[in-house]
Design a protein around this motif. Structure first.
Motif, short mmCIF file in Angstrom:
data_model
loop_
_atom_site.label_atom_id
_atom_site.label_comp_id
_atom_site.label_asym_id
_atom_site.label_seq_id
_atom_site.Cartn_x
_atom_site.Cartn_y
_atom_site.Cartn_z
N TYR A 46 36.08 124.78 48.85
CA TYR A 46 35.41 123.58 50.29
C TYR A 46 36.43 122.40 50.48
CZ TYR A 46 33.98 120.76 54.36
OH TYR A 46 33.79 120.39 55.59
N GLY A 50 39.98 120.21 51.55
CA GLY A 50 40.07 119.35 51.96
C GLY A 50 40.22 118.09 52.11
N THR A 55 41.62 115.48 54.38
CA THR A 55 40.46 115.54 55.67
C THR A 55 39.38 115.38 54.81
OG1 THR A 55 39.58 117.86 55.21
CG2 THR A 55 41.18 117.30 57.45
N GLY A 149 38.38 125.11 58.14
CA GLY A 149 38.98 124.63 57.37
C GLY A 149 40.31 125.10 56.58
#
Length: 160
Positions: A46, A50, A55, A149
């Motif tokens: 994750y 990201g 992000t 995501g």
């Protein structure tokens, strides 16, 4: 019904004995440590996704990693997974930067002293709250959110 990207991870975490052999054999004997490893891998992926798509910026990434490497489970995960991450992520400038940040935060945590023990305490019995959603909905919601995501990342990478 559309497929849920992280459904396989949820299945594996719910029944490690059944699904872990599909991923491959492991040297992790303790079932709690195996679950912690799978969860840490999910969180690291994750963070990577990201960071790769922008992000998760460096200050947040460092904060996430600092928390992860404070405990022995996070440090154990990185000691097992470092070689694989290096082989898989060092081919791009962003990947090399990600690995450098992870290495720096891991080294900083180790230099700060011993890790926080990862004691697994017995869970207290669930006490239902009137009008509250079942606890598993929270897990499903979190996994669906985490799954969105990588799907978004794949879509954005495909448009470059």
């Amino acid at each position: 019904m559309s497929p849920r990207p992280l459904e396989p991870v949820r299945l594996e975490l719910d029944d490690m004995a059944l699904y872990q052999p599909v991923r491959g054999t492991t040297d992790i004997a303790d079932p709690h440590e195996r679950k912690q490893h799978v969860y840490a891998d999910l969180m690291m992926n994750y963070a990577w996704m990201g960071f790769e798509i922008g992000t998760i910026r460096e200050p947040l990434l460092r904060d996430m990693l600092a928390g992860m490497f404070t405990g022995e489970a996070g440090r154990r995960y990185w000691s097992r997974a470092r070689v694989s991450w290096t082989a898989g992520s060092s081919g791009s400038r962003v990947g090399r930067r990600f690995l450098a940040i992870v290495g720096e935060e891991h080294a900083r945590a180790v230099a700060a002293g011993p890790p926080t023990p990862s004691a697994v305490a017995p869970r207290p019995p669930d006490v239902p709250v009137a009008g509250a959603a079942p606890a598993w909905w929270t897990s499903v919601g979190a996994l669906v959110g985490l799954g969105a995501g990588p799907a978004l990342g794949s879509l954005l990478r495909g448009r470059r």
